[in-house]
Design a protein around this motif. Structure first.
Motif, PDB file in Angstrom:
ATOM      1  N   MET A   1       0.845  -1.200   0.000  1.00 36.85           N
ATOM      2  CA  MET A   1       0.000   0.000   0.000  1.00 36.85           C
ATOM      3  C   MET A   1       0.882   1.253   0.000  1.00 36.85           C
ATOM      4  O   MET A   1       1.761   1.397   0.840  1.00 36.85           O
ATOM      5  N   THR A   2       0.652   2.162  -0.926  1.00 35.99           N
ATOM      6  CA  THR A   2       1.432   3.392  -0.974  1.00 35.99           C
ATOM      7  C   THR A   2       1.026   4.319   0.163  1.00 35.99           C
ATOM      8  O   THR A   2      -0.052   4.191   0.750  1.00 35.99           O
ATOM      9  N   ASP A   3       1.906   5.286   0.453  1.00 31.85           N
ATOM     10  CA  ASP A   3       1.607   6.244   1.529  1.00 31.85           C
ATOM     11  C   ASP A   3       0.355   7.051   1.217  1.00 31.85           C
ATOM     12  O   ASP A   3      -0.420   7.379   2.122  1.00 31.85           O
ATOM     13  N   ARG A   4       0.132   7.380  -0.053  1.00 30.93           N
ATOM     14  CA  ARG A   4      -1.061   8.163  -0.410  1.00 30.93           C
ATOM     15  C   ARG A   4      -2.332   7.377  -0.127  1.00 30.93           C
ATOM     16  O   ARG A   4      -3.275   7.900   0.470  1.00 30.93           O
ATOM     17  N   ILE A   5      -2.350   6.116  -0.551  1.00 27.04           N
ATOM     18  CA  ILE A   5      -3.530   5.284  -0.323  1.00 27.04           C
ATOM     19  C   ILE A   5      -3.741   5.068   1.174  1.00 27.04           C
ATOM     20  O   ILE A   5      -4.869   5.138   1.678  1.00 27.04           O
ATOM     21  N   ALA A   6      -2.654   4.819   1.899  1.00 24.24           N
ATOM     22  CA  ALA A   6      -2.758   4.620   3.348  1.00 24.24           C
ATOM     23  C   ALA A   6      -3.269   5.876   4.037  1.00 24.24           C
ATOM     24  O   ALA A   6      -4.121   5.805   4.942  1.00 24.24           O
ATOM     25  N   ALA A   7      -2.776   7.039   3.617  1.00 21.02           N
ATOM     26  CA  ALA A   7      -3.214   8.300   4.216  1.00 21.02           C
ATOM     27  C   ALA A   7      -4.681   8.562   3.931  1.00 21.02           C
ATOM     28  O   ALA A   7      -5.438   9.001   4.817  1.00 21.02           O
ATOM     29  N   GLU A   8      -5.092   8.297   2.700  1.00 22.51           N
ATOM     30  CA  GLU A   8      -6.498   8.501   2.341  1.00 22.51           C
ATOM     31  C   GLU A   8      -7.409   7.566   3.127  1.00 22.51           C
ATOM     32  O   GLU A   8      -8.500   7.970   3.575  1.00 22.51           O
ATOM     33  N   PHE A   9      -6.959   6.330   3.319  1.00 25.21           N
ATOM     34  CA  PHE A   9      -7.746   5.376   4.111  1.00 25.21           C
ATOM     35  C   PHE A   9      -7.859   5.855   5.552  1.00 25.21           C
ATOM     36  O   PHE A   9      -8.945   5.853   6.151  1.00 25.21           O
ATOM     37  N   CYS A  10      -6.736   6.276   6.138  1.00 34.48           N
ATOM     38  CA  CYS A  10      -6.722   6.693   7.538  1.00 34.48           C
ATOM     39  C   CYS A  10      -7.630   7.898   7.776  1.00 34.48           C
ATOM     40  O   CYS A  10      -8.401   7.920   8.748  1.00 34.48           O
ATOM     41  N   ILE A  11      -7.570   8.888   6.893  1.00 29.65           N
ATOM     42  CA  ILE A  11      -8.345  10.094   7.157  1.00 29.65           C
ATOM     43  C   ILE A  11      -9.826   9.873   6.871  1.00 29.65           C
ATOM     44  O   ILE A  11     -10.691  10.430   7.548  1.00 29.65           O
ATOM     45  N   ARG A  12     -10.122   9.026   5.901  1.00 31.64           N
ATOM     46  CA  ARG A  12     -11.532   8.689   5.660  1.00 31.64           C
ATOM     47  C   ARG A  12     -12.115   7.924   6.850  1.00 31.64           C
ATOM     48  O   ARG A  12     -13.218   8.208   7.319  1.00 31.64           O
ATOM     49  N   ARG A  13     -11.339   6.990   7.362  1.00 36.37           N
ATOM     50  CA  ARG A  13     -11.775   6.216   8.521  1.00 36.37           C
ATOM     51  C   ARG A  13     -11.889   7.096   9.762  1.00 36.37           C
ATOM     52  O   ARG A  13     -12.837   6.973  10.551  1.00 36.37           O
ATOM     53  N   ALA A  14     -10.954   7.999   9.936  1.00 37.93           N
ATOM     54  CA  ALA A  14     -10.969   8.898  11.095  1.00 37.93           C
ATOM     55  C   ALA A  14     -12.252   9.717  11.146  1.00 37.93           C
ATOM     56  O   ALA A  14     -12.848   9.904  12.215  1.00 37.93           O
ATOM     57  N   TRP A  15     -12.682  10.187   9.984  1.00 37.40           N
ATOM     58  CA  TRP A  15     -13.904  11.003   9.934  1.00 37.40           C
ATOM     59  C   TRP A  15     -15.146  10.130  10.120  1.00 37.40           C
ATOM     60  O   TRP A  15     -16.085  10.516  10.835  1.00 37.40           O
ATOM     61  N   ASN A  16     -15.145   8.978   9.527  1.00 39.88           N
ATOM     62  CA  ASN A  16     -16.334   8.119   9.579  1.00 39.88           C
ATOM     63  C   ASN A  16     -16.623   7.595  10.986  1.00 39.88           C
ATOM     64  O   ASN A  16     -17.784   7.320  11.311  1.00 39.88           O
ATOM     65  N   ILE A  17     -15.582   7.439  11.810  1.00 35.89           N
ATOM     66  CA  ILE A  17     -15.792   6.893  13.153  1.00 35.89           C
ATOM     67  C   ILE A  17     -15.793   7.993  14.222  1.00 35.89           C
ATOM     68  O   ILE A  17     -15.726   7.695  15.418  1.00 35.89           O
ATOM     69  N   ARG A  18     -15.900   9.243  13.810  1.00 34.54           N
ATOM     70  CA  ARG A  18     -15.758  10.350  14.760  1.00 34.54           C
ATOM     71  C   ARG A  18     -16.779  10.304  15.896  1.00 34.54           C
ATOM     72  O   ARG A  18     -16.488  10.694  17.022  1.00 34.54           O
ATOM     73  N   TRP A  19     -18.009   9.836  15.608  1.00 36.23           N
ATOM     74  CA  TRP A  19     -19.031   9.755  16.654  1.00 36.23           C
ATOM     75  C   TRP A  19     -18.806   8.544  17.568  1.00 36.23           C
ATOM     76  O   TRP A  19     -19.096   8.596  18.757  1.00 36.23           O
ATOM     77  N   ALA A  20     -18.334   7.458  16.998  1.00 35.19           N
ATOM     78  CA  ALA A  20     -18.294   6.182  17.725  1.00 35.19           C
ATOM     79  C   ALA A  20     -17.014   5.966  18.527  1.00 35.19           C
ATOM     80  O   ALA A  20     -17.043   5.341  19.591  1.00 35.19           O
ATOM     81  N   SER A  21     -15.888   6.455  18.018  1.00 34.22           N
ATOM     82  CA  SER A  21     -14.606   6.145  18.658  1.00 34.22           C
ATOM     83  C   SER A  21     -13.687   7.357  18.579  1.00 34.22           C
ATOM     84  O   SER A  21     -12.880   7.489  17.651  1.00 34.22           O
ATOM     85  N   ARG A  22     -13.807   8.217  19.543  1.00 37.57           N
ATOM     86  CA  ARG A  22     -13.125   9.501  19.483  1.00 37.57           C
ATOM     87  C   ARG A  22     -11.606   9.348  19.527  1.00 37.57           C
ATOM     88  O   ARG A  22     -10.889  10.008  18.758  1.00 37.57           O
ATOM     89  N   ASN A  23     -11.105   8.515  20.408  1.00 41.14           N
ATOM     90  CA  ASN A  23      -9.645   8.351  20.517  1.00 41.14           C
ATOM     91  C   ASN A  23      -9.054   7.759  19.238  1.00 41.14           C
ATOM     92  O   ASN A  23      -7.999   8.199  18.766  1.00 41.14           O
TER      93      ASN A  23
END
Length: 213
Positions: A1-23
């Motif tokens: 996985m390239t850094d760009r794809i990994a970064a995009e996955f991480c930030i998309r996931r971070a936003w999607n779980i903002r209500w459920a898992s803050r930490n």
């Protein structure tokens, strides 16, 4: 996985779980910032903008307003460069909350207006709900109760799942302020039930607080 794809996955996931898992949301946003350091523009600018949006959102809900203000400014500068208008609308809503929390209703109204302008370019349901609830709270502080309720009804009509738990909480707060205790308790109870069903761990304690008043 390239850094760009990994970064995009991480930030998309971070936003999607903002209500459920803050930490976890904060951890993933910070991880995406680290990954963005290895990227070149425009990718790094986009990732950083979205990461700071998530961090600002979390700081807002924690009441860390000074930290949130800095993160919001960093987010906006990058999101506008990336033409991510709906995400910028989220940040203007955050700044609206900071403004009315500091007693600056004028700045709150200015930020809300700018947020709506962003959504005229790129609409997004979640961002619109957030702006409507920020708008409603500002109107309540200005004692424009009828218009406040209209904004909340618009937000309710758009909302589902975790977002609906949040809007029901806002409605409960507004009704409690108007001493309409029966309907306030009904909406707080619904907010609590929805928060538990859809894992909205951010709103749940606020709904319980209304039920305890």
């Amino acid at each position: 996985m390239t850094d760009r794809i990994a970064a995009e996955f991480c930030i998309r996931r971070a936003w999607n779980i903002r209500w459920a898992s803050r930490n976890d949301s904060v951890e993933l946003a910070n991880k995406s910032l680290l990954l963005a350091k290895s990227l070149s523009p425009p990718d790094c600018v986009k990732i950083e903008g979205l990461a700071y949006r998530t961090l600002a959102w979390q700081s807002k809900w924690r009441g860390q307003f000074d930290v949130c203000e800095g993160e919001s400014k960093r987010a906006l500068s990058r999101l506008k460069r990336s033409k991510l208008w709906a995400a910028a609308a989220d940040v203007y809503s955050i700044l609206g909350v900071l403004s009315y929390s500091r007693g600056r209703q004028d700045l709150a109204r200015e930020n809300i207006t700018l947020g709506y302008q962003m959504l005229e370019i790129e609409d997004n349901v979640s961002a619109r709900i957030d702006l409507l609830t920020t708008d409603a709270t500002t109107l309540r502080y200005a004692k424009r109760y009828e218009t406040c309720q209209q904004m909340l009804q618009k937000a309710l009509d758009l909302s589902v799942g975790a977002e609906r738990a949040r809007v029901c909480h806002n409605i409960a707060r507004s009704l409690d302020h108007l001493n309409n205790l029966s309907e306030a308790l009904d909406n707080a109870t619904l907010s609590m039930a929805l928060a538990r069903q859809f894992e909205n761990r951010v709103v749940l304690p606020y709904a319980l607080e209304v039920l305890g008043t």
